[in-house]
Design an enzyme around this catalytic site. Structure first.
Site, short mmCIF file in Angstrom:
data_model
loop_
_atom_site.label_atom_id
_atom_site.label_comp_id
_atom_site.label_asym_id
_atom_site.label_seq_id
_atom_site.Cartn_x
_atom_site.Cartn_y
_atom_site.Cartn_z
N GLY A 1 13.71 25.62 31.92
CA GLY A 1 12.45 24.97 32.22
C GLY A 1 11.48 26.06 32.62
O GLY A 1 11.66 27.22 32.24
N CYS B 1 7.40 29.10 30.90
CA CYS B 1 7.42 30.02 29.75
C CYS B 1 8.29 29.57 28.57
O CYS B 1 7.77 29.30 27.50
CB CYS B 1 7.88 31.41 30.21
SG CYS B 1 6.72 32.16 31.35
N ARG C 1 6.85 23.71 37.17
CA ARG C 1 6.40 23.43 35.80
C ARG C 1 7.62 23.19 34.91
O ARG C 1 8.57 23.96 34.91
CB ARG C 1 5.58 24.61 35.26
CG ARG C 1 4.20 24.69 35.88
CD ARG C 1 3.46 25.92 35.38
NE ARG C 1 4.11 27.14 35.81
CZ ARG C 1 3.81 28.35 35.37
NH1 ARG C 1 2.87 28.50 34.47
NH2 ARG C 1 4.44 29.41 35.81
C1 UDX Z 1 11.35 33.81 31.48
C2 UDX Z 1 11.83 35.14 30.88
O1 UDX Z 1 13.11 35.47 31.43
C3 UDX Z 1 10.84 36.24 31.19
O2 UDX Z 1 11.26 37.44 30.57
C4 UDX Z 1 9.49 35.82 30.67
O3 UDX Z 1 8.55 36.81 31.01
C5 UDX Z 1 9.06 34.47 31.23
O4 UDX Z 1 10.07 33.50 30.97
P1 UDX Z 1 11.29 32.73 33.94
O5 UDX Z 1 10.61 31.56 33.30
O6 UDX Z 1 10.78 33.28 35.21
O7 UDX Z 1 11.29 33.96 32.90
O8 UDX Z 1 12.80 32.29 34.19
P2 UDX Z 1 14.24 32.74 33.73
O9 UDX Z 1 14.95 33.41 34.82
O10 UDX Z 1 14.20 33.43 32.44
O11 UDX Z 1 14.92 31.31 33.53
C6 UDX Z 1 14.39 30.37 32.61
C7 UDX Z 1 15.13 29.07 32.68
O12 UDX Z 1 16.40 29.20 32.03
C8 UDX Z 1 15.43 28.55 34.08
O13 UDX Z 1 15.16 27.16 34.10
C9 UDX Z 1 16.88 28.84 34.28
O14 UDX Z 1 17.50 27.93 35.16
C10 UDX Z 1 17.41 28.69 32.87
N1 UDX Z 1 18.64 29.45 32.59
C11 UDX Z 1 18.63 30.81 32.66
C12 UDX Z 1 19.80 28.80 32.22
O15 UDX Z 1 19.84 27.55 32.15
N2 UDX Z 1 20.92 29.52 31.94
C13 UDX Z 1 20.94 30.87 31.99
O16 UDX Z 1 21.98 31.47 31.70
C14 UDX Z 1 19.76 31.54 32.38
#
Ligand code: UDX
Length: 451
Positions: A261, A264, A334
């Site tokens: 979620g 991004c 978000r």
């Molecule tokens: C992401 C990208 O990692 C980053 O490089 C970019 O600049 C912006 O988007 P962010 O949205 O801060 O960053 O979160 P991130 O840590 O990447 O996690 C995204 C989502 O994926 C979260 O909801 C997280 O819970 C989920 N996730 C992440 C999983 O479900 N499993 C995983 O193994 C890793």
């Protein structure tokens, strides 16, 4: 060096503070007066570990100032970073470029000296070229206002660390002079050996959206396999660990659960697909629709599991949701998977109480119809089912015995696989987790090494 950072959201506020930390003189610009006032007073307008310290230190040192005026920005410096948001366009999958375009045109009218505009926002490929023409038409200095693209890869929750110690820096420009300026801005970081990739603007823009598409694909891949595990009686956590030992695959971003979620990944894969369609190569990225759908379906599967555990109906049932932020260490809600689930449970008649260590205020604004509590113990009162949906450390540290007397039914769904099911089961909870149908027979000692 002197520079401005235009747009002080999660990306821009951290970038501005980090650039000041490197020793630059930075003017942060935002249209939101309240945000600018908070930042100028050294207060972070959102929760981001490490940012308050960075802000205070640099505001006090006089290296970091803020304003709402683009005219002031043009007067202050000849390097301008654009960090405004590119949300999903209403009624479309494409990125909404209104904020980027407004900043570019708003700033351009005041550009009377040669300067470099460096975009950091995540944008459709071709944006830098389009903005260069737009700015050259408006700016008094004309084509001597150059545009480059330098995408940002920071993760919320680790934004300071990711900005000051990134995996790589990508600079998209065909101008040797612009390249030199960008290298000079990041010189202290590059001196530590961080890879620096110079390329054209289109490639730089594509690196960013491709990175996010790949990360989203990894997450949806493991969640798709989790569904197969449910059907086949296999265990997704052990499977993910075993896959992750293959260095070609890696364990990072292979954590199964409620999916992605935030501001991004979801909107970026949709915008990427929309841009590919415009370029006539939509078919090449059509798999991203599936990635998106797997992610959305994961939220529905949790609701289905909740219904099953509550004997087929959610109506009138008291449920407690642990976590509102889209991920831990953030107050960003978000496209939060946990709130999407909480909202669905509410729509189906459940009486929902949501707890979060940091995101309750934001969540309440987005979903005023849900119940909230900032007290973790109280959040459990009368719960007939508890759903662990955002993996804050607070929940992992929680003693499941301490809340046993508060709940009506000790039933738990661990949708993020970070609670130790053995600990909860040992004191009387029934624990279910998607992709782990055999959970009840897994001894606590056999918990994943990833925990
Ligand atoms: C992401 C990208 O990692 C980053 O490089 C970019 O600049 C912006 O988007 P962010 O949205 O801060 O960053 O979160 P991130 O840590 O990447 O996690 C995204 C989502 O994926 C979260 O909801 C997280 O819970 C989920 N996730 C992440 C999983 O479900 N499993 C995983 O193994 C890793």
């Amino acid at each position: 060096m002197r520079m401005t950072v235009i747009g002080t959201g999660y990306l821009g506020a951290v970038h501005a503070a980090a650039m000041a930390e490197l020793g630059h003189d930075v003017l942060g610009i935002d249209a939101d007066v309240a945000k600018i006032e908070a930042l100028a007073a050294g207060r972070a307008p959102f929760f981001e570990p490490g940012l308050p310290e960075l802000l205070i230190r640099n505001v006090e040192a006089g290296r970091l100032t803020f304003s709402t005026s683009l005219k002031e920005a043009a007067d202050f410096a000849d390097i301008h970073f654009i960090c405004v948001g590119t949300p999903q366009k209403p009624g479309s999958h494409a990125a909404d470029m209104v904020f980027v375009d407004a900043v570019a045109t708003g700033l351009a009218q005041y550009l009377t000296r040669p300067c470099l505009i460096v975009g950091k926002s995540t944008v459709p490929v071709g944006t830098a070229a389009r903005l260069a023409d737009l700015i050259a038409d408006i700016a008094p200095i004309g084509v001597q206002a150059k545009v480059a693209w330098n995408p940002e890869f920071l993760r919320e929750g680790f934004a300071v660390e990711d900005t000051l110690r990134p995996d790589r820096i990508v600079a998209g420009t065909s101008s040797a002079e612009a390249d030199e300026i960008i290298r000079a801005v990041y010189a202290p970081i590059l001196a530590t050996g961080i890879p620096y990739i110079t390329t054209d603007a289109a490639t730089a823009e594509l690196v960013k959206v491709s990175a996010n598409a790949f990360l989203a694909t990894k997450i949806s891949f493991i969640n798709a396999i989790a569904e197969v595990c449910d059907a086949a009686g296999a265990d997704i956590l052990t499977l993910a660990d075993a896959l992750g030992h293959d260095v070609r695959i890696g364990r990072k971003f292979l954590s199964p659960g409620l999916g992605f979620g935030g501001g991004c990944l979801g909107k970026d894969i949709r915008a990427f697909q929309a841009r590919a369609d415009e370029l006539g190569v939509g078919k090449a990225l059509s798999f991203l629709d599936d990635i998106d759908e797997i992610n959305t379906n994961g939220r529905l599967r949790v609701v289905e599991l909740a219904r099953t555990m509550l004997d087929g109906s959610l109506a009138g049932k008291r449920v407690t949701v642990l976590g509102a932020a889209f991920k831990p260490n953030s107050d960003d809600v978000r496209d939060s998977p946990s709130l999407a689930v909480a909202h669905r449970l509410h729509e189906e008649g459940a009486i929902v109480t949501v707890h979060d260590p940091e995101a309750v205020a934001n969540a309440q604004r987005a979903y005023p119809q849900l119940g909230f509590s900032t007290n973790l113990d109280v959040a459990f009162d009368g719960a007939e089912l508890t759903l662990h949906l955002t993996e804050w450390d607070d929940y992992r540290q929680l003693d499941p015995r301490s809340v046993l007397d508060r709940v009506a039914n000790p039933l738990l769904i661990d949708a993020r696989h970070t609670l130790n099911p053995g600990l909860w089961r040992d004191v009387g909870w029934t624990v279910r987790a998607m992709g782990r149908p055999g959970l009840a027979s897994v001894p606590a000692a056999a918990m994943s090494s990833a925990l």
